[in-house]
Design an enzyme around this catalytic site. Structure first.
Site, PDB file in Angstrom:
ATOM      1  N   LYS A  50      48.833  44.624  35.858  1.00  0.00           N
ATOM      2  CA  LYS A  50      48.437  43.247  36.211  1.00  0.00           C
ATOM      3  C   LYS A  50      49.442  42.671  37.184  1.00  0.00           C
ATOM      4  O   LYS A  50      50.643  42.685  36.933  1.00  0.00           O
ATOM      5  CB  LYS A  50      48.368  42.375  34.942  1.00  0.00           C
ATOM      6  CG  LYS A  50      47.791  40.997  35.221  1.00  0.00           C
ATOM      7  CD  LYS A  50      46.319  41.082  35.537  1.00  0.00           C
ATOM      8  CE  LYS A  50      45.801  39.843  36.268  1.00  0.00           C
ATOM      9  NZ  LYS A  50      46.243  39.766  37.677  1.00  0.00           N
ATOM     10  N   SER A  55      41.677  39.252  38.809  1.00  0.00           N
ATOM     11  CA  SER A  55      42.469  38.159  38.236  1.00  0.00           C
ATOM     12  C   SER A  55      41.718  36.830  38.238  1.00  0.00           C
ATOM     13  O   SER A  55      42.271  35.773  38.549  1.00  0.00           O
ATOM     14  CB  SER A  55      43.780  38.009  39.024  1.00  0.00           C
ATOM     15  OG  SER A  55      44.749  37.319  38.288  1.00  0.00           O
ATOM     16  N   SER A  76      50.081  35.292  37.011  1.00  0.00           N
ATOM     17  CA  SER A  76      48.870  35.865  36.392  1.00  0.00           C
ATOM     18  C   SER A  76      49.144  37.012  35.433  1.00  0.00           C
ATOM     19  O   SER A  76      48.208  37.506  34.795  1.00  0.00           O
ATOM     20  CB  SER A  76      47.897  36.339  37.475  1.00  0.00           C
ATOM     21  OG  SER A  76      47.274  35.244  38.092  1.00  0.00           O
ATOM     22  N   LYS A 133      47.737  36.890  31.989  1.00  0.00           N
ATOM     23  CA  LYS A 133      46.362  37.316  31.671  1.00  0.00           C
ATOM     24  C   LYS A 133      46.345  38.616  30.867  1.00  0.00           C
ATOM     25  O   LYS A 133      45.304  38.994  30.333  1.00  0.00           O
ATOM     26  CB  LYS A 133      45.562  37.475  32.961  1.00  0.00           C
ATOM     27  CG  LYS A 133      45.279  36.128  33.635  1.00  0.00           C
ATOM     28  CD  LYS A 133      44.774  36.270  35.048  1.00  0.00           C
ATOM     29  CE  LYS A 133      44.565  34.875  35.655  1.00  0.00           C
ATOM     30  NZ  LYS A 133      44.418  34.890  37.116  1.00  0.00           N
TER      31      LYS A 133
END
Length: 385
Positions: free
Chosen positions: A230, A124, A64, A67
């Site tokens: 993140k 997320s 992720s 992202k």
């Protein structure tokens, strides 16, 4: 003729407040030690100066953390006026059907773009990623093309995206250094910090439902100064985290890929942060608004104007090490009236070991209007007498 003045490191040290500090080196205290992850990268946010790295260009799945680019492209679309934070985005069946981490968007309902971005940064949400991708580029596939194009523009040459969520799909990869580059670009958007610092929040759906979202980056509560980042996890990628923390004038970016647990990735990022803050600092060299010199003015009652720095200059360096730093001031010895306050007349350039680190404009501090006929007559009379 332009004037070139050089200020040595010793002079810089004399006019700068150096923050004292120390600490033990907890990261790779011995050269043969390896971090408990597949790759890592540690750098200064402002300059990108590398502090530590391990397998930083090895191509790996990043889950992720991709992202980061999804958020970046969404915020850049707002910057260009192609999207607004208040715009209502209608959720497609494709977006609502995404698996993995999600905020449970319903097909046909409309949500504010800002709220979708928030859920990506905080929890997320895969469904929000696809909804934004379809709105920004028309389709997820077109958005992925933009992701890869933007990565190349940023110099992230070891990065290839296959989707906007980070869910497993081949071929798809990045590297620790590239992730730091993308996060540094995202961190230039102040709006991002409004999302990234949220710890716990109720996300309200248009139909009255509520989904509680919790930040996946636990360091925003456990590490002093951490205000963004993140996380990522898949079986292929392992536990990943790209995070940022700021103390004083220094902002650091830390990336870990492929740790074997969330506890391990958080511990490693924490140790990298500690090493950076204990060993390095951002030294102020020139403050915005500081007077750096004067230039003569021809054709005005004002004989000279002071030059002030438009912005500040600072250098990211090891604590106590001012070696190799110097500032060069470039401006003309004389200019002609009329001249308005704020007119750019030159620049200040900061170097380390002959390599440019940063620069800022030098501006006129005050107006210098041209002589009127009466001013010229009186000046001539004075000179005659």
């Amino acid at each position: 003729m332009k004037k070139y003045l050089s200020v040595s490191a010793a002079a810089i040290a004399a006019c700068c407040m150096v923050v004292s500090g120390g600490g033990t080196l907890s990261v790779r205290a011995r050269a043969e030690e390896k971090l408990p992850c597949k790759a890592a990268y540690l750098c200064d946010f402002e300059s990108g100066t590398k502090v530590f790295s391990e397998n930083e260009e090895k191509r790996l799945p990043i889950a992720s953390m991709c992202k980061i680019m999804t958020l970046l492209l969404s915020l850049e679309a707002v910057d260009r006026g192609e999207l607004s934070f208040d715009e209502q985005i209608t959720i497609s069946e494709n977006a609502a059907g995404m698996g993995g981490s999600q905020v449970f968007l319903d097909t046909g309902l409309s949500y504010k773009a800002e709220d979708l971005m928030r859920t990506i940064a905080v929890c997320s949400a895969n469904d929000s990623c696809v909804a934004l991708a379809e709105r920004v580029a028309g389709s997820e596939s077109a958005f992925i093309e933009r992701m890869n194009t933007r990565a190349k523009e940023l110099g992230a040459d070891n990065t290839l995206f296959a989707n906007c969520t980070g869910l497993p799909k081949e071929p798809q990869y990045s590297c620790a250094r590239d992730v730091s580059v993308m996060l540094r670009e995202l961190l230039k958007h102040q709006k991002y910090y409004e999302f990234s610092k949220v710890w716990l929040e109720d996300f309200a759906h248009p139909d009255g439902r509520t989904t509680t979202i919790t930040n996946t980056n636990k360091l925003i509560r456990s590490y002093v100064g951490c205000d963004g980042g993140k996380t990522g996890f898949t079986n292929e990628a392992g536990f990943c985290l790209a995070a940022t923390a700021k103390r004083g004038d220094t902002r650091i970016v830390s990336v870990v890929i492929g740790a074997d647990s969330s506890k391990s990735r958080n511990k490693t990022v924490t140790e990298l942060f500690d090493f950076a803050f204990n060993t390095y600092e951002t030294k102020p060299v020139l403050e915005a608004g500081q007077t750096v010199g004067k230039t003569m003015v021809k054709g005005s009652k004002v004989k000279e104007v002071e030059l002030i720095a438009e912005g500040s200059l600072s250098a990211f360096s090891k604590k106590g090490d001012d070696s190799g730093l110097n500032v060069e001031y470039r401006y003309p010895e004389e200019v002609s009236a009329p001249l308005c306050a704020g007119t750019v007349l030159g620049e200040a350039v900061l170097y380390r070991d002959g390599v440019e680190v940063a620069r800022t404009n030098l501006k006129a501090k005050c107006d210098a209007m041209r002589y009127t006929w009466w001013d010229s007559f009186r000046e001539g009379a004075r000179n005659w007498n």
